[in-house]
Structure formats: C-alpha cells, structure tokens
Design a protein around this motif. Sequence first.
Motif, short mmCIF file in Angstrom:
data_model
loop_
_atom_site.label_atom_id
_atom_site.label_comp_id
_atom_site.label_asym_id
_atom_site.label_seq_id
_atom_site.Cartn_x
_atom_site.Cartn_y
_atom_site.Cartn_z
N PRO A 249 0.80 -1.23 0.00
CA PRO A 249 0.00 0.00 0.00
C PRO A 249 0.84 1.28 0.00
N SER A 250 1.87 1.35 0.85
CA SER A 250 2.67 2.58 0.92
C SER A 250 3.47 2.79 -0.36
N THR A 251 3.86 1.70 -1.01
CA THR A 251 4.58 1.84 -2.27
C THR A 251 3.67 2.38 -3.36
N LEU A 252 2.43 1.91 -3.38
CA LEU A 252 1.46 2.44 -4.33
C LEU A 252 1.19 3.92 -4.05
N ASP A 253 1.17 4.30 -2.77
CA ASP A 253 1.00 5.71 -2.42
C ASP A 253 2.15 6.55 -2.98
N LYS A 254 3.37 6.02 -2.84
CA LYS A 254 4.53 6.72 -3.36
C LYS A 254 4.44 6.89 -4.88
N ILE A 255 4.06 5.81 -5.54
CA ILE A 255 3.95 5.84 -7.00
C ILE A 255 2.87 6.83 -7.45
N LYS A 256 1.75 6.84 -6.74
CA LYS A 256 0.69 7.80 -7.06
C LYS A 256 1.17 9.23 -6.86
N SER A 257 1.98 9.46 -5.83
CA SER A 257 2.43 10.82 -5.51
C SER A 257 3.31 11.44 -6.59
N ILE A 258 3.92 10.59 -7.43
CA ILE A 258 4.75 11.13 -8.52
C ILE A 258 3.98 11.17 -9.84
N SER B 216 -7.16 -10.16 -6.65
CA SER B 216 -8.29 -9.36 -6.17
C SER B 216 -7.85 -8.32 -5.15
N GLU B 217 -6.95 -8.73 -4.24
CA GLU B 217 -6.45 -7.79 -3.23
C GLU B 217 -5.68 -6.65 -3.87
N LEU B 218 -4.83 -6.99 -4.84
CA LEU B 218 -4.04 -5.95 -5.51
C LEU B 218 -4.96 -5.03 -6.31
N ARG B 219 -5.98 -5.60 -6.96
CA ARG B 219 -6.92 -4.78 -7.72
C ARG B 219 -7.62 -3.77 -6.81
N THR B 220 -8.01 -4.20 -5.63
CA THR B 220 -8.65 -3.29 -4.69
C THR B 220 -7.72 -2.14 -4.32
N LEU B 221 -6.46 -2.46 -4.07
CA LEU B 221 -5.49 -1.44 -3.68
C LEU B 221 -5.24 -0.43 -4.79
N ILE B 222 -5.13 -0.90 -6.02
CA ILE B 222 -4.86 0.05 -7.10
C ILE B 222 -6.12 0.86 -7.44
N ASP B 223 -7.29 0.22 -7.34
CA ASP B 223 -8.53 0.96 -7.58
C ASP B 223 -8.69 2.10 -6.58
N GLN B 224 -8.32 1.85 -5.34
CA GLN B 224 -8.43 2.88 -4.30
C GLN B 224 -7.56 4.10 -4.61
N ARG B 225 -6.55 3.91 -5.43
CA ARG B 225 -5.61 4.99 -5.76
C ARG B 225 -5.75 5.47 -7.20
N LYS C 179 -7.40 -10.60 -15.95
CA LYS C 179 -8.72 -9.97 -16.04
C LYS C 179 -9.15 -9.38 -14.70
N ILE C 180 -8.83 -10.06 -13.60
CA ILE C 180 -9.15 -9.51 -12.28
C ILE C 180 -8.42 -8.19 -12.08
N LEU C 181 -7.16 -8.14 -12.51
CA LEU C 181 -6.36 -6.91 -12.36
C LEU C 181 -6.84 -5.80 -13.29
N GLY C 182 -7.61 -6.16 -14.31
CA GLY C 182 -8.07 -5.16 -15.26
C GLY C 182 -7.13 -4.95 -16.43
N ALA C 183 -6.19 -5.87 -16.60
CA ALA C 183 -5.19 -5.74 -17.67
C ALA C 183 -5.78 -6.07 -19.03
N ASP C 184 -5.22 -5.44 -20.04
CA ASP C 184 -5.57 -5.75 -21.43
C ASP C 184 -4.52 -6.64 -22.09
N TYR C 185 -3.31 -6.66 -21.49
CA TYR C 185 -2.19 -7.37 -22.09
C TYR C 185 -1.60 -8.37 -21.10
N VAL C 186 -1.13 -9.50 -21.64
CA VAL C 186 -0.34 -10.47 -20.88
C VAL C 186 1.04 -10.50 -21.51
#
Length: 288
Positions: A51-60, A76-85, A111-118
Amino acid sequence: MALQRFNSLIFAVILSIGFGNVYAQSKAMLFPGKPGLVSYTYRKDFEKDVPSTLDKIKSIGIRDMEFSNLFGKTASELRTLIDQRDIKCSSFGVSYNDLVNKTAEVAEKAKILGADYVRVAGIPHKSAFTKEEAERAIDDFNRVGKILKEEHGLTFVYHNHGFEFEPYQDGTLYDLLMQKTNPKYVSFELDILWAFFPGHDPVQLLNKYGKRFKLMHLKDLRKGVTGNLSGGTSPENDVVLGTGQINIPAVIKAAKKAGVRHYYIEDESSHVDVQVPKSIAYLQTLKK
C-alpha cells in the motif's frame, strides 16, 4: 450592468487565452501526459509494503502500471489497492512457464487486475539463443496467444531481453520471431535498452515493425557501457532518461508513429526515488 458585462467579457477573453496557451503547449509536447511504470522498478519497496509503495507511485503522478508480481497479494487484493488509488494495471507480466502451462490461471488473474495485455519477458535457452529455441517459442506464442485472444479477450505481448538478436540469415532471431508469429495473436513490447544493448537501433525496429509493438519499456543505458548479446548488465547501468546513450526523442517520435499504446518507465537501479521523478520530468521537456 454595462460594467459587469464588460468585466465578464474581459474575464472570458483572459480565460480563453489561458486555455489556448495550455492547449498550444500540449500540442507542442512530444510526450503529453505521464508515462506508466513497471512494478519491478519499485520491487524492493513492494516487497516490504504494497500500500505505501502504491501511495509513493501515485504521488509522482503515475496512474498506469505493468505488474509482473503480485507481491504476496491475490489478484483481487491488488486490484482493490490500485482501484483505491485510481491506478490501472494495463499489462500483467508472467513467466514463460506459467504462460504455457497455466494459461487459464494467468488469464483469470490478468482480467481480475483489469489488464488488457499479458506479457512474457524472455524465452528459455541454454546458452546462446538458437533457431530451435526460437521456433519452439514461436509455436508456443501462436498457440497461447490465440487462446488468450479468442477465449479471454487479452492480447499477448513478448518483451525482448537482448539475447534474441543473435544473427540469423540476413537478420536476427528477433526478426524470425516477428516473421513467424501471427500478428493476430502475438504482439510485442519493445524494451529500448535491451534492443540498444546488443547493438540495434530501437528507432529502426519501430520503423520496420510498426504496429506489432503495442507496449514499450522506457529506460536509458549509462554512457560508456558497451553491450553484447548476453541479455544482462548491472542494474546500476540504468540511468535517468536522456542522460544515457539512447536517443529518447527519436524513439518517442517513432513509437508514436508506430502506434505504441503504453509507455512504462523501468529503472532497475538502486536510485529509483531520485531517478524516476527526473525521468518523468525529462519527458515533459520534450518538444515536437
């Protein structure tokens, strides 16, 4: 009343001039907006605290990510965290083995992550990459790419890592991969450092293969470093974009012409907290 109308008119003119300047500046920029980011760049931080790393990435200012690791989370857990940001995972990187042997599982996570590419980065090989190893990969990519596209609505992309540029006939084994994979099911992600390092010009590759490239890794190679076909160099040879050996503006121009859809900064060095913001800032200085 007349004075109010006059003031409103003046304000509207000033406002339109301001928007006009912003629009003109945007039109003049070679790289409008912000690039995406490869999760591997902040791998050490992610391993400690997602979570804090995603916050850092969002901040830039990053809102587009390519994840090749779930860092101990479920998809699913990662998708929730990125959606929140308000961050999107547009590409999901997996191992060659998982692509081939766990295709349905890979597709489900993507697909859970919402990706278009593999994406896969690398092909199993024993020493110097061979024609036989390339042809085995071509068969796998065509087969699995078709499954991902037709059964799951996902696009498969292969990411070069340098070793694929072994000479072959009038070109390289990378050319063979391009020529014998089906464009309907197999696309490519151009890592510009891993094209430049073995002695090839990313601009020429973009011009030659155009729309086969859907994704790109933006990175630069330290000045004075000599490349080879090993597919490996010190992570500390990743430097701020525009300070190394690669002609970044020329690459961006060719990539835009080719229709590249996502540009991800990847920095493997130990100085990402300093280098990544500088790379983002550099891209904003580029003019057409």
